[in-house]
Write an enzyme that holds these catalytic residues in place. Structure first.
Site, PDB file in Angstrom:
ATOM      1  N   LYS A   1      13.263 -22.521  13.604  1.00 48.98           N
ATOM      2  CA  LYS A   1      12.454 -21.872  14.631  1.00 48.98           C
ATOM      3  C   LYS A   1      12.087 -20.472  14.137  1.00 48.98           C
ATOM      4  O   LYS A   1      12.961 -19.665  13.803  1.00 48.98           O
ATOM      5  CB  LYS A   1      13.218 -21.775  15.945  1.00 48.98           C
ATOM      6  CG  LYS A   1      12.368 -21.308  17.119  1.00 48.98           C
ATOM      7  CD  LYS A   1      11.378 -22.394  17.571  1.00 48.98           C
ATOM      8  CE  LYS A   1      12.008 -23.291  18.619  1.00 48.98           C
ATOM      9  NZ  LYS A   1      11.083 -24.304  19.128  1.00 48.98           N
TER      10      LYS A   1
ATOM     11  N   THR B   1      15.144 -27.440  16.732  1.00 49.25           N
ATOM     12  CA  THR B   1      14.759 -26.044  16.528  1.00 49.25           C
ATOM     13  C   THR B   1      14.947 -25.246  17.814  1.00 49.25           C
ATOM     14  O   THR B   1      15.204 -24.038  17.763  1.00 49.25           O
ATOM     15  CB  THR B   1      13.301 -25.927  16.055  1.00 49.25           C
ATOM     16  OG1 THR B   1      12.419 -26.421  17.063  1.00 49.25           O
ATOM     17  CG2 THR B   1      13.094 -26.699  14.760  1.00 49.25           C
ATOM     18  N   ASP B   2      14.849 -25.909  18.957  1.00 46.44           N
ATOM     19  CA  ASP B   2      15.096 -25.213  20.215  1.00 46.44           C
ATOM     20  C   ASP B   2      16.542 -24.727  20.290  1.00 46.44           C
ATOM     21  O   ASP B   2      16.823 -23.663  20.848  1.00 46.44           O
ATOM     22  CB  ASP B   2      14.789 -26.135  21.404  1.00 46.44           C
ATOM     23  CG  ASP B   2      14.810 -25.392  22.728  1.00 46.44           C
ATOM     24  OD1 ASP B   2      13.921 -24.545  22.949  1.00 46.44           O
ATOM     25  OD2 ASP B   2      15.741 -25.644  23.533  1.00 46.44           O
TER      26      ASP B   2
ATOM     27  N   PHE C   1      -5.153  10.864 -12.741  1.00 46.66           N
ATOM     28  CA  PHE C   1      -5.408   9.559 -13.348  1.00 46.66           C
ATOM     29  C   PHE C   1      -6.509   9.724 -14.388  1.00 46.66           C
ATOM     30  O   PHE C   1      -7.681   9.896 -14.052  1.00 46.66           O
ATOM     31  CB  PHE C   1      -5.802   8.521 -12.305  1.00 46.66           C
ATOM     32  CG  PHE C   1      -5.903   7.126 -12.869  1.00 46.66           C
ATOM     33  CD1 PHE C   1      -4.803   6.512 -13.458  1.00 46.66           C
ATOM     34  CD2 PHE C   1      -7.094   6.418 -12.818  1.00 46.66           C
ATOM     35  CE1 PHE C   1      -4.879   5.230 -13.984  1.00 46.66           C
ATOM     36  CE2 PHE C   1      -7.189   5.140 -13.345  1.00 46.66           C
ATOM     37  CZ  PHE C   1      -6.080   4.540 -13.924  1.00 46.66           C
TER      38      PHE C   1
ATOM     39  N   ARG D   1      -5.878  14.505  -7.486  1.00 40.99           N
ATOM     40  CA  ARG D   1      -6.331  13.485  -6.551  1.00 40.99           C
ATOM     41  C   ARG D   1      -5.287  13.249  -5.462  1.00 40.99           C
ATOM     42  O   ARG D   1      -4.122  13.645  -5.578  1.00 40.99           O
ATOM     43  CB  ARG D   1      -6.609  12.166  -7.271  1.00 40.99           C
ATOM     44  CG  ARG D   1      -5.363  11.497  -7.836  1.00 40.99           C
ATOM     45  CD  ARG D   1      -5.642  10.081  -8.305  1.00 40.99           C
ATOM     46  NE  ARG D   1      -4.406   9.418  -8.771  1.00 40.99           N
ATOM     47  CZ  ARG D   1      -4.308   8.115  -9.035  1.00 40.99           C
ATOM     48  NH1 ARG D   1      -5.363   7.336  -8.896  1.00 40.99           N
ATOM     49  NH2 ARG D   1      -3.161   7.608  -9.440  1.00 40.99           N
TER      50      ARG D   1
ATOM     51  N   GLN E   1       1.968   3.539 -11.150  1.00 41.92           N
ATOM     52  CA  GLN E   1       3.064   2.807 -11.800  1.00 41.92           C
ATOM     53  C   GLN E   1       4.243   3.734 -12.089  1.00 41.92           C
ATOM     54  O   GLN E   1       5.403   3.357 -11.903  1.00 41.92           O
ATOM     55  CB  GLN E   1       2.571   2.158 -13.103  1.00 41.92           C
ATOM     56  CG  GLN E   1       1.659   0.961 -12.903  1.00 41.92           C
ATOM     57  CD  GLN E   1       0.200   1.326 -12.878  1.00 41.92           C
ATOM     58  OE1 GLN E   1      -0.163   2.438 -12.471  1.00 41.92           O
ATOM     59  NE2 GLN E   1      -0.648   0.407 -13.307  1.00 41.92           N
TER      60      GLN E   1
ATOM     61  N   ASN F   1      -2.958   0.868  -3.820  1.00 45.01           N
ATOM     62  CA  ASN F   1      -3.473   2.212  -4.041  1.00 45.01           C
ATOM     63  C   ASN F   1      -4.574   2.450  -3.017  1.00 45.01           C
ATOM     64  O   ASN F   1      -5.692   1.964  -3.159  1.00 45.01           O
ATOM     65  CB  ASN F   1      -4.013   2.361  -5.466  1.00 45.01           C
ATOM     66  CG  ASN F   1      -4.209   3.809  -5.862  1.00 45.01           C
ATOM     67  OD1 ASN F   1      -4.299   4.688  -5.015  1.00 45.01           O
ATOM     68  ND2 ASN F   1      -4.273   4.061  -7.158  1.00 45.01           N
TER      69      ASN F   1
ATOM     70  N   HIS G   1      -7.254   4.144  -1.914  1.00 43.32           N
ATOM     71  CA  HIS G   1      -8.151   5.088  -2.585  1.00 43.32           C
ATOM     72  C   HIS G   1      -8.765   6.091  -1.613  1.00 43.32           C
ATOM     73  O   HIS G   1      -9.205   5.728  -0.521  1.00 43.32           O
ATOM     74  CB  HIS G   1      -9.271   4.323  -3.298  1.00 43.32           C
ATOM     75  CG  HIS G   1      -8.777   3.373  -4.342  1.00 43.32           C
ATOM     76  ND1 HIS G   1      -8.049   3.773  -5.438  1.00 43.32           N
ATOM     77  CD2 HIS G   1      -8.918   2.023  -4.465  1.00 43.32           C
ATOM     78  CE1 HIS G   1      -7.760   2.726  -6.185  1.00 43.32           C
ATOM     79  NE2 HIS G   1      -8.265   1.659  -5.617  1.00 43.32           N
TER      80      HIS G   1
END
Length: 307
Positions: free
Chosen positions: A12, A57-58, A166, A183, A231, A257, A259
């Protein structure tokens, strides 16, 4: 063409349980989303439809709520351990249980002292606001002998408004990106880490403390790393956690990332000195990696970052 049954499981999913612990007039909240998956001797139900080995599942749903009352919810990890042990040890056909939990955090509402006899005072402490930060996650797996505990978080949005560059990357005929020497670095952290605790008889980690410390170390590493690439930042975050928490052997990150592009304000006769950005939601770079303690074999599946 003949066929055979492969890996299978059932259970469940997404049982929402909220447990209020009343310590006098001070209340504590645990708000979980619990998913149960069971596997074992289930061939007959697939081949012939026989439910002789099937726990409904109940019933698994009812067990989640009953255990919230019977055991309480000390932590997401501890609650998952109680559930996994119960399903495997109480039902012979069930040989493996996997419990996945998301935890929604709440903060107490602070109020001014002139209203202290009501909300937020020492006498009454029962008003909360949903935390707007990360979603805590855990996955507990038990096969009757060995445990695997994976914990983590997702949707933790962080930003450095400077100290990120970068440049020096490979360029070909399709490259249009300009090199950046100052940045914005922004990402939504999704992370899973694996504990080296594997046996119920061994001393368990303090799950809540370990989670808080892992989050603290990754945030500090994010803030303190002068980043030349996402990274590099990822590796520093993972290394800080591994080196600071002896109970964690492996950590995996998935970092989009997010941007932020400088807006061209020259058509308006204005200079944009790294002040005004356009936040693009897609497409985005996606950086993923696993950081391991030296000598440890990787066990976190690459698609498990978002539990």
């Amino acid at each position: 063409m003949p066929t055979i049954l492969g890996q299978n499981q059932y259970g469940k999913a997404e049982n929402r349980v909220v447990k209020i612990t009343r310590d006098g007039d001070t209340h504590h909240i645990k708000d979980l989303n619990v998913s149960v998956a069971l596997s074992g001797d289930m061939d007959d139900v697939h081949y012939s439809g026989s439910n002789a080995n099937v726990l409904p599942t109940d019933t698994t749903k009812n067990t989640v709520y009953a255990f919230a009352k019977e055991y309480g919810i000390e932590s997401a990890e501890q609650f998952g351990i109680h559930l996994a042990r119960h399903f495997v040890t109480s039902q012979e056909p069930i040989q493996r249980a996997r419990i996945r939990i998301e935890e929604y955090a709440w903060d107490r509402i602070a109020t001014s002292d002139n209203n202290s006899k009501f909300i937020g005072s020492d006498e009454v402490n029962h008003s909360f606001v949903r935390k707007g930060q990360e979603l805590r996650t855990t996955q507990i797996t038990f096969d009757g002998e060995n445990w695997e505990v994976l914990s983590g978080l997702k949707n933790l949005t962080v930003m450095n408004s400077t100290n990120s560059e970068f440049w020096g990357y490979v360029k070909d005929r399709y490259t249009t990106l300009k090199e950046a020497y100052d940045r914005i670095l922004c990402t939504d952290v999704a992370s899973v880490w694996r504990y080296n605790w594997t046996n119920d008889e061994d001393r368990m980690p303090n799950w809540d403390k370990s989670y808080a410390q892992a989050k603290k170390h990754m945030l500090e590493a994010f803030a303190e790393t002068y980043s030349l690439s996402l990274q590099q930042t990822l590796y520093q975050m993972g290394s800080r956690v591994i080196n600071s928490r002896s109970e964690i052997d492996e950590i995996r990150f998935s970092l989009p990332n997010n941007h932020h592009f400088l807006v061209d304000l020259e058509p308006f006769g204005l200079k944009n000195d790294n002040e005004v950005y356009f936040a693009a939601d897609r497409p985005y770079g996606l950086i993923e990696a696993t950081i391991l303690r030296d000598g440890v074999e990787p066990k976190i599946p690459v698609d498990m970052t978002n539990l």
